[in-house]
Write an enzyme that holds these catalytic residues in place. Structure first.
Site, PDB file in Angstrom:
ATOM      1  N   SER A  64      -1.062 -30.345  17.645  1.00  0.00           N
ATOM      2  CA  SER A  64      -0.055 -31.038  18.484  1.00  0.00           C
ATOM      3  C   SER A  64       1.292 -31.394  17.953  1.00  0.00           C
ATOM      4  O   SER A  64       1.638 -31.815  18.347  1.00  0.00           O
ATOM      5  CB  SER A  64      -0.753 -32.170  17.873  1.00  0.00           C
ATOM      6  OG  SER A  64      -2.477 -32.072  19.136  1.00  0.00           O
ATOM      7  N   TYR A 240      -2.685 -40.289  16.864  1.00  0.00           N
ATOM      8  CA  TYR A 240      -3.995 -40.325  17.028  1.00  0.00           C
ATOM      9  C   TYR A 240      -4.894 -41.455  16.886  1.00  0.00           C
ATOM     10  O   TYR A 240      -3.332 -42.988  16.981  1.00  0.00           O
ATOM     11  CB  TYR A 240      -5.397 -39.599  16.791  1.00  0.00           C
ATOM     12  CG  TYR A 240      -4.928 -38.501  16.859  1.00  0.00           C
ATOM     13  CD1 TYR A 240      -4.196 -37.588  18.471  1.00  0.00           C
ATOM     14  CD2 TYR A 240      -4.816 -37.097  16.234  1.00  0.00           C
ATOM     15  CE1 TYR A 240      -4.349 -36.555  18.072  1.00  0.00           C
ATOM     16  CE2 TYR A 240      -4.252 -36.140  16.495  1.00  0.00           C
ATOM     17  CZ  TYR A 240      -3.955 -35.709  17.171  1.00  0.00           C
ATOM     18  OH  TYR A 240      -3.512 -34.298  17.746  1.00  0.00           O
TER      19      TYR A 240
END
Lengths: 304, 304, 304, 304
Positions: A64, A240
């Site tokens: 990511s 996140y």
């Protein structure tokens, strides 16, 4: 004056001695097989000094972390038009990622969650001649390193198991927020995740975001204000469900990946990359998070 | 004694004179092009008497009404094992259909919402030799009518635009609640939705559910208790977000489809099918809903 | 060198000329009656220089800005124990504030949303002798100004209409995350919101957060690391659903209130307060947001 | 012909021998102290025959079963106007009861969940002279039994611990869906829940819903269509998250309470009440649910 090498060494020694190093991601074999004892840190200052320790020259899957680079390329290509299709707000829980996307009518919360990065991939495909080749060239230019590659095994494994990403892409498509075919967009997206770099390469690559948009070779890749905005997004959305915690404990813009990498930076001061494949409960590198907390505690270097 | 023909005629005349006949579904051309003035009703009693009015012999796309038939076939094939993979609770809002599926870990609320019907399709594929052929044979057997067909144009249009169903299927796959490939499952699912029947054929087809599992040719397709259970599911789950309203206003087990069809039944008494392509705000046939309210009000025939 | 006074003047002139100044909050008469043309800005540098323009010496209701001060008092009193009862993650949509609290078992997302601030009020009650008096003294100490007061009319109006806060408090109570009686906690909470200050007073009050915990009288109110953490929380959580946008466009830790005030700061550099009662669609002061964007664009002073 | 007494006896014997009788509710002492071995069943046919077994003459707290009676009184008083303030759709998960209420703007899903029953209480207060007295009289009239009482200890305990109900009431108030003060509405609501009856009394009380609106003394309390509608609501909404399961397994309109009571009925045929205080995971009486499944399986008496 700070002795960065001594600080990194101390952090490394403390980390490598930790009993609980987290849990390696297991959803694809290429990640599952990585040795949990890997731990590397690499730092580069604004002045170009570099400091490294441990496995900072081993390749790992950046996963990511590539989302930040895709975003910066898209920003360079189409500027503010990005924000018609993706928002810049923190997303909260990853467990109900699709729910949020559905409730918010197919506009992803930000470009650093999967659905947002899939929209960014769609934008890149619409604006690049040869998306995969051109994106790789972009990364190589940023890093000043022609050896950087996609790991095709990783890309293929992601493709074979990434059902939730397919679900997100089709949901985006149902809201007309994807212009290219789902298969093509995801193929490109999975390749981005499958880029491999070392801590040292990743530090060089992200240098431009700490340097007002100019890469290590002094070429302008983003305007100053654009680099600042990407840093703002990393701070609020880069971890996140742990974005607030990271801002709270570390206080630097940064981005993590499920391969165990974390890049963080202090504008005009330094870029630092940590890598250790064991993850904590929130999916961020356990030793990496601890290393960065320790680093900003010891050096007092943070944005706050 | 009730004069069903007179009652149906009166309902038809009232409906056809209505100024607001709802809105025809437009997401695929095959549905968008249907004339909104179509209106048919067909009734069959337990004794085998039939009554019809209006366009009760025109073909229309049965769409979600097929979900009840897929469920009954799956029940005949694997019985109670279905309930390991699908629940039997009402689902509430369709607008956040995927959210619910995600929050509930890939177990669809019931077999009459899209995600539930996709799981049922997966079950049928795993248990039938030639799923599409065998399922069509099953319907033809129930109806005693070999002329029933899939409309391939409808199936192809659904496939080309059904992105949200792809999203649901991939989400199910991510939760390991789909055993066959998504493309194969959805191809079968879209074919089921694309079956065409007339009100008259649909009434005959559903007769077995009002007749303790025995079809019009007196063949046993389900055990009595299984037929009862499907009726219970239709009552609580057959009308999307309007299930409670339908139970409240009509009081019969039934199922609607976006093509404008509605089938409803009173066990041991009758089956009734209405069709009018204009939909109300909740996606159920506007004239069809009014016709059934009127019918149960006039005849006092309901389960309550 | 920057001419702050000229910059503030230019921003003021641009703002006051704007046709659309947003919408004044109307849920209590005391806020509804405020003249929308009020607009003040006040700045204080680390060196103690002050600059002001417009209505920077008029009193207004600080509302949610008080949440930061309640948090800092709680942090001074019980330190890290706060985080057993409140999280530090951004919260996203305020429209489903209670939903989130319910889904997350009564642990508020962060101390700057209403439910989180209610828990902080509960903590203060449990740790202060005379909560209302002591908290007011704390604010007066921070500002070096004994004239600061609660507006009792505002507090009473909030109490009479704040049903959603009662709902949140009882929900917290149901999850055992409130130790004192709901009525007592909310009475204190509504008083905090009802504090009145001028831009000038608010700038002085918040000075300690830009100054490593030391207030304008050089008294230590928080440890350096605690001040940093509150800044991190303001950055990620200070602007409801617009936190990401504010970080993206302005790039400073800050907090807004429904009375139209906004405080923002750059550590070791300055504190700035804007006030204009017209709100944008997200509930933040319209002119205030524009003023801060303009200020950081012109001065290049931001944390990124 | 069915020998009801023999059937009830057999069910009782099977139930009383069960090892796992569920778990008694413990949130208030008055419920926690009830002996888990209590088990009673009482049946009354349309012809007025009565059959009982076990503890069918012991008093228990009817709890949520009272919601049906409050609804029927409200329907008698204001008719269709109820539906401007409460919907008639199944609600799904009780765990996010408040979330749903918030997302749906303060309109409860149906009158048989807590928030819906609180709105019904508000309606009754606005339409009765002495709400508590008048409602008790209504129940006594239905049952033909002047001895029925509120248990004030239960009412007080509910009031002292019912924080989530306070949260729901204030949320309703914030959406302007409560006209009377929260304290007054909840006092009445908690009293309703605290009514005590025996299986035998409860069976008589509910007789009017199986008898087209006429009570055991043949007095008309509801129009036939109103009784039918309440039955429809019980079927779709009477068992929290297990409504679909109950329709599926039992196939009768009914309502359960956390005190362990369940009433169910078949229109024009019978009313049956079971009571056993041990609850299953969904909050419905464990033996009661099993007894009703067994009863409809053996007698084949269901609406489907």
């Amino acid at each position: 004056m700070l002795d960065f090498q001594a600080i990194l060494n101390a952090i490394y020694n403390k980390g490598i001695a930790a009993k609980n190093k987290g849990t390696v991601a297991t959803y694809i074999p290429e990640l599952a097989e990585v040795d949990i004892n890997n731990f590397g840190i690499h730092l580069r200052t604004a002045q170009g000094e570099e400091f490294g320790v441990g496995d900072d020259n081993k390749l790992f899957s950046i996963q990511s972390i590539s989302k930040v680079l895709a975003l910066s390329k898209a920003m360079a290509l189409i500027g503010e038009d990005i924000w018609k299709r993706v928002d810049v707000e923190p997303s909260g829980d990853p467990f109900n990622h699709l729910s949020q996307l559905e409730l918010e009518n197919g506009i992803p919360r930000n470009p650093l969650i999967n659905s947002g990065a899939i929209v960014i991939s769609d934008i890149l495909i619409s604006n690049l001649k040869n998306p995969k080749e051109d994106f790789l060239s972009y990364i190589r230019d940023l890093a000043g390193d022609e050896s950087i590659q996609y790991n095709l095994d990783v890309a293929n494994s992601e493709k074979a198991t990434g059902f939730k990403n397919y679900a997100a892409a089709y949901l985006l498509k149902s809201f007309k927020n994807l212009q290219n075919p789902v298969e093509e967009v995801l193929d490109f997206y999975f390749h981005q995740c499958a880029i491999e770099m070392t801590c040292s390469q990743l530090t060089k690559t992200f240098f431009f975001l700490s340097n007002q948009g100019k890469c290590i070779l002094n070429k302008v890749h983003l305007r100053k204000s654009q680099a600042k905005r990407i840093n703002a997004i990393m701070l609020t959305c880069g971890f996140y469900d742990e974005a607030g915690e990271f801002a709270f404990e570390v206080g630097l813009p940064g981005k993590s990946g499920v391969g165990g990498g974390i890049v963080a930076l202090l504008p005009d001061q330094f870029v630092i990359t940590c890598w250790s494949p064991g993850l904590n409960a929130k999916g961020n590198s356990k030793l990496g998070m601890l290393a960065l907390e320790e680093f900003t505690t010891q050096t007092k270097l943070s944005i706050f």
